[in-house]
Design a protein around this motif. Structure first.
Motif, mmCIF file in Angstrom:
data_model
loop_
_atom_site.group_PDB
_atom_site.id
_atom_site.type_symbol
_atom_site.label_atom_id
_atom_site.label_comp_id
_atom_site.label_asym_id
_atom_site.label_seq_id
_atom_site.Cartn_x
_atom_site.Cartn_y
_atom_site.Cartn_z
ATOM 1 N N ASP A 1 0.876 -1.172 0.000
ATOM 2 C CA ASP A 1 0.000 0.000 0.000
ATOM 3 C C ASP A 1 0.909 1.216 0.000
ATOM 4 N N LEU A 2 0.909 1.946 -1.092
ATOM 5 C CA LEU A 2 1.907 3.009 -1.260
ATOM 6 C C LEU A 2 1.837 4.067 -0.184
ATOM 7 N N VAL B 1 10.055 9.551 -5.856
ATOM 8 C CA VAL B 1 9.367 8.280 -5.663
ATOM 9 C C VAL B 1 8.266 8.063 -6.706
ATOM 10 N N ARG B 2 7.474 9.110 -6.966
ATOM 11 C CA ARG B 2 6.314 8.899 -7.840
ATOM 12 C C ARG B 2 6.710 8.725 -9.297
ATOM 13 N N TYR C 1 6.951 1.311 -11.055
ATOM 14 C CA TYR C 1 5.930 0.427 -10.490
ATOM 15 C C TYR C 1 6.042 0.448 -8.958
ATOM 16 N N PRO C 2 4.951 0.055 -8.294
ATOM 17 C CA PRO C 2 4.860 0.206 -6.839
ATOM 18 C C PRO C 2 6.059 -0.329 -6.057
ATOM 19 N N HIS D 1 10.817 0.687 -2.661
ATOM 20 C CA HIS D 1 12.259 0.525 -2.524
ATOM 21 C C HIS D 1 12.929 1.910 -2.509
ATOM 22 N N GLY D 2 12.506 2.760 -3.436
ATOM 23 C CA GLY D 2 13.065 4.109 -3.516
ATOM 24 C C GLY D 2 12.781 4.923 -2.260
#
Lengths: 206, 206
Positions: free
Chosen positions: A77-78, A162-163, A167-168, A173-174
């Motif tokens: 869940d981002l 990050v955005r 992909y999620p 990870h970032g």
């Protein structure tokens, strides 16, 4: 590859790799015989991440284990990971000064920051404020809004970074390496910029 | 006051105080008899500083000893302390990536920062850059100038704070706690601001 090759490829000694395996920081290799395990590129990457979080982030083993579990969780869940999972990277102790806690709550309200009531970074910030006051550095605490201005800018860069990931899982990870290694990078850049400012301000005798 | 009172006043257990005395983090008390030492307000302050550097700054004992020696040195050279003494608070290891070192040198030149060629923060920054590249975060390294912008602002606030202190010893003390405890404060504020940014960016499903 065998554990010896994994060690060679990453520069991490075999006994250390075995320790990480026991501590659950590295997933087990695939067993080809009862005492022969094989490792792959994912192990190489994970090992590098663990070393970076340990050596550069100086996080405790238990904290790294929690972070990795969140990285590996199914369907991250981002908002949870970006905003909340990094909670575990903040160490707070029990007894916080209620006055300092109030000061941080007021800062958050003043800035209009949407932050959960239980965000551990609240306590971590309050702890530093309490310590600064006890050390007689009220003049530093008075500048907290100026620091918050600069930090808002940093957080905006963080989120842009990050955005833009594809992909999620890559975003999560970032977020983890950007925040943890980023703290260390920012601290190092701060010292460089301080030396420069100090040279400008104090170069002439006074 | 006796050691028991020093302990009560600071919340630091007596055996811990004795350990700091042995480690040279706290100056010896004044002996009133062969096994009775007396402590004063300076000991209270020093003990609070040591605890803050340990608990909040998470500095190693040896680093704290070096920093304290600089605080106590006669006639502190301000530029030296502000720009250089904090060097000891940066931990760098031997093997740095020459490519990452070059990148940091270029950054310093690009920003016009006056920084000594041997500033350890160069190596510390290079180490993080090397680790980020190895972890595949070139997209984060690409943002280093944006982070440097924000950090310049922070260093300006840092120096304003320090130069407004009344006398050199207070400036040096401020530089040390402002930098070390400040790193932790900035990291905590960054997480709060990240949570806010994350809520703004990721609140809607995507």
């Amino acid at each position: 590859m065998r554990i010896a090759e994994l060690s060679e490829k990453t520069g991490v000694p075999v006994p250390t790799i075995k320790y990480y395996l026991r501590e659950g920081l590295l997933p087990a290799g695939e067993l080809s015989s009862p005492n022969q395990a094989h490792y792959n590129e994912r192990h190489v990457e994970r090992l590098r991440l663990v070393r970076a979080l340990l050596d550069i982030g100086r996080l405790p083993i238990a904290t790294i284990r929690t972070l990795l579990a969140k990285l590996d969780g199914p369907d991250p869940d981002l908002h949870n990971v970006l905003g909340n999972a990094l909670k575990s990277s903040v160490v707070t102790r029990e007894a916080i000064d209620p006055q300092a806690e109030r000061e941080i709550d007021e800062l958050i309200e003043r800035r209009g920051w949407q932050v959960g009531p239980k965000a551990p970074a609240r306590g971590a910030a309050a702890e530093v404020v309490a310590a600064l006051r006890q050390l007689g550095a009220d003049d530093l605490v008075a500048l907290i809004d100026d620091y918050a201005d600069a930090v808002e800018r940093i957080a905006t860069i963080d989120l842009e970074f990050v955005r833009h990931r594809a992909y999620p899982e890559a975003m999560v990870h970032g977020a983890v390496i950007g925040t943890i290694l980023g703290d260390t990078l920012l601290a190092a850049l701060r010292r460089l910029a301080q030396e420069h400012q100090s040279a400008k301000v104090f170069a002439r005798p006074f």
